[in-house]
Scaffold this motif. Sequence first.
Motif, PDB file in Angstrom:
ATOM      1  N   LEU A  81     -82.781  83.570 -22.446  1.00 19.15           N
ATOM      2  CA  LEU A  81     -82.217  84.899 -22.658  1.00 19.15           C
ATOM      3  C   LEU A  81     -81.918  85.142 -24.126  1.00 19.15           C
ATOM      4  O   LEU A  81     -82.222  86.215 -24.675  1.00 19.15           O
ATOM      5  N   LYS A  82     -81.326  84.158 -24.787  1.00 19.13           N
ATOM      6  CA  LYS A  82     -80.998  84.318 -26.210  1.00 19.13           C
ATOM      7  C   LYS A  82     -82.252  84.548 -27.039  1.00 19.13           C
ATOM      8  O   LYS A  82     -82.261  85.386 -27.951  1.00 19.13           O
ATOM      9  N   VAL A  83     -83.305  83.799 -26.718  1.00 23.60           N
ATOM     10  CA  VAL A  83     -84.556  83.952 -27.463  1.00 23.60           C
ATOM     11  C   VAL A  83     -85.162  85.329 -27.208  1.00 23.60           C
ATOM     12  O   VAL A  83     -85.616  86.004 -28.151  1.00 23.60           O
ATOM     13  N   VAL A  84     -85.172  85.755 -25.956  1.00 18.77           N
ATOM     14  CA  VAL A  84     -85.714  87.076 -25.630  1.00 18.77           C
ATOM     15  C   VAL A  84     -84.931  88.166 -26.357  1.00 18.77           C
ATOM     16  O   VAL A  84     -85.514  89.102 -26.929  1.00 18.77           O
ATOM     17  N   GLN A  85     -83.619  88.066 -26.361  1.00 20.59           N
ATOM     18  CA  GLN A  85     -82.801  89.056 -27.054  1.00 20.59           C
ATOM     19  C   GLN A  85     -83.099  89.088 -28.547  1.00 20.59           C
ATOM     20  O   GLN A  85     -83.162  90.163 -29.161  1.00 20.59           O
ATOM     21  N   GLN A  86     -83.308  87.921 -29.143  1.00 19.91           N
ATOM     22  CA  GLN A  86     -83.662  87.871 -30.561  1.00 19.91           C
ATOM     23  C   GLN A  86     -84.981  88.586 -30.822  1.00 19.91           C
ATOM     24  O   GLN A  86     -85.109  89.342 -31.804  1.00 19.91           O
ATOM     25  N   GLN A  87     -85.950  88.373 -29.939  1.00 24.03           N
ATOM     26  CA  GLN A  87     -87.255  89.003 -30.119  1.00 24.03           C
ATOM     27  C   GLN A  87     -87.193  90.511 -29.884  1.00 24.03           C
ATOM     28  O   GLN A  87     -87.897  91.277 -30.547  1.00 24.03           O
ATOM     29  N   ILE A  88     -86.348  90.940 -28.962  1.00 26.30           N
ATOM     30  CA  ILE A  88     -86.152  92.381 -28.752  1.00 26.30           C
ATOM     31  C   ILE A  88     -85.545  93.006 -29.999  1.00 26.30           C
ATOM     32  O   ILE A  88     -85.990  94.066 -30.461  1.00 26.30           O
ATOM     33  N   ALA A 108     -85.767  91.957 -33.055  1.00 20.67           N
ATOM     34  CA  ALA A 108     -86.778  91.972 -34.110  1.00 20.67           C
ATOM     35  C   ALA A 108     -87.779  93.100 -33.892  1.00 20.67           C
ATOM     36  O   ALA A 108     -88.212  93.760 -34.848  1.00 20.67           O
ATOM     37  N   ALA A 109     -88.158  93.340 -32.631  1.00 25.56           N
ATOM     38  CA  ALA A 109     -89.110  94.417 -32.335  1.00 25.56           C
ATOM     39  C   ALA A 109     -88.497  95.778 -32.650  1.00 25.56           C
ATOM     40  O   ALA A 109     -89.186  96.668 -33.185  1.00 25.56           O
ATOM     41  N   LEU A 110     -87.231  95.969 -32.329  1.00 29.26           N
ATOM     42  CA  LEU A 110     -86.562  97.235 -32.649  1.00 29.26           C
ATOM     43  C   LEU A 110     -86.441  97.407 -34.159  1.00 29.26           C
ATOM     44  O   LEU A 110     -86.629  98.512 -34.681  1.00 29.26           O
ATOM     45  N   ASP A 111     -86.149  96.327 -34.857  1.00 26.28           N
ATOM     46  CA  ASP A 111     -86.060  96.389 -36.321  1.00 26.28           C
ATOM     47  C   ASP A 111     -87.380  96.844 -36.935  1.00 26.28           C
ATOM     48  O   ASP A 111     -87.391  97.589 -37.921  1.00 26.28           O
ATOM     49  N   ALA A 112     -88.479  96.358 -36.365  1.00 23.14           N
ATOM     50  CA  ALA A 112     -89.794  96.598 -36.948  1.00 23.14           C
ATOM     51  C   ALA A 112     -90.453  97.883 -36.463  1.00 23.14           C
ATOM     52  O   ALA A 112     -91.497  98.268 -36.991  1.00 23.14           O
ATOM     53  N   ALA A 113     -89.868  98.549 -35.492  1.00 16.06           N
ATOM     54  CA  ALA A 113     -90.475  99.766 -34.944  1.00 16.06           C
ATOM     55  C   ALA A 113     -90.536 100.868 -36.002  1.00 16.06           C
ATOM     56  O   ALA A 113     -89.606 101.013 -36.811  1.00 16.06           O
ATOM     57  N   PRO A 114     -91.614 101.643 -36.021  1.00 12.83           N
ATOM     58  CA  PRO A 114     -91.720 102.747 -36.982  1.00 12.83           C
ATOM     59  C   PRO A 114     -90.584 103.756 -36.801  1.00 12.83           C
ATOM     60  O   PRO A 114     -89.948 103.817 -35.739  1.00 12.83           O
ATOM     61  N   THR A 163     -75.490  97.180 -29.739  1.00 18.15           N
ATOM     62  CA  THR A 163     -75.036  96.983 -31.124  1.00 18.15           C
ATOM     63  C   THR A 163     -76.122  97.259 -32.158  1.00 18.15           C
ATOM     64  O   THR A 163     -75.902  97.066 -33.351  1.00 18.15           O
ATOM     65  N   HIS A 164     -77.299  97.707 -31.697  1.00 22.19           N
ATOM     66  CA  HIS A 164     -78.403  97.891 -32.637  1.00 22.19           C
ATOM     67  C   HIS A 164     -78.286  99.234 -33.357  1.00 22.19           C
ATOM     68  O   HIS A 164     -77.951 100.251 -32.738  1.00 22.19           O
ATOM     69  N   PRO A 165     -78.559  99.269 -34.673  1.00 20.95           N
ATOM     70  CA  PRO A 165     -78.432 100.526 -35.426  1.00 20.95           C
ATOM     71  C   PRO A 165     -79.364 101.641 -34.953  1.00 20.95           C
ATOM     72  O   PRO A 165     -79.105 102.819 -35.232  1.00 20.95           O
TER      73      PRO A 165
END
Length: 209
Positions: free
Chosen positions: A21-28, A30-36, A59-61
């Motif tokens: 779960l922690k790894v999946v959350q980290q990857q999510i 990162a994907a949101l950070d990188a989204a256009p 908590t994501h901006p």
Amino acid sequence: MDWHRWHEAYEAPGSSLRQRLKVVQQQIGAALDAAPAGPIRVISVCSGQGRDLLPVLATHPRRDEVAARLVELDPENAAVARRSAEAANLTGVEVVVGDGGRTDAYRGAAPADLVLLCGVLGNISDADVRRTVDFCDQLCAAGGTLVWTRHRDAPDLVPQICDWLGERSFEQRWLSAPDAGYGVGVHRFTGEPRPLVAGEQLFTFIRES
């Protein structure tokens, strides 16, 4: 299978499910950070209680730019996800009680910029895994990210899943180590999405894993 009680393993210290779960959350994240820039569409297949996505969104901006559809068959788990989204004031989150194996569950939500296929591929037949992988280019938008999971028990299907995804124009971006105790993959869709085909059954859950 009591899928509500199944989620209790997330609370067990040191459990492979908790680590995954922690790894999946980290990857999510990162994907949101990188989204256009602009709106971000998200689909979560068989979302359970939304533990993969909702804590990250809270908590994501870019939380207010996200329109997410969570599809979950178990009404009790769906209710937990709905309460979690409401508590975090995630107004862009839609929780749908429905069969995540049915293509109709994604009408109006696909293609998405982020697709979560977590806790699915280890609970269905190999034939259904292949069918589901082949369907991912109907779920993902061009340039979208697919985050998926699968156990590494013998026979290990993870390398084959990566090959199948490659055949559908999914480029591997990250893969957990074979000895991690779980399998998490992140692929970017480099092709063009196919139109969503209605009325198809992709998979049926057959085992706990």
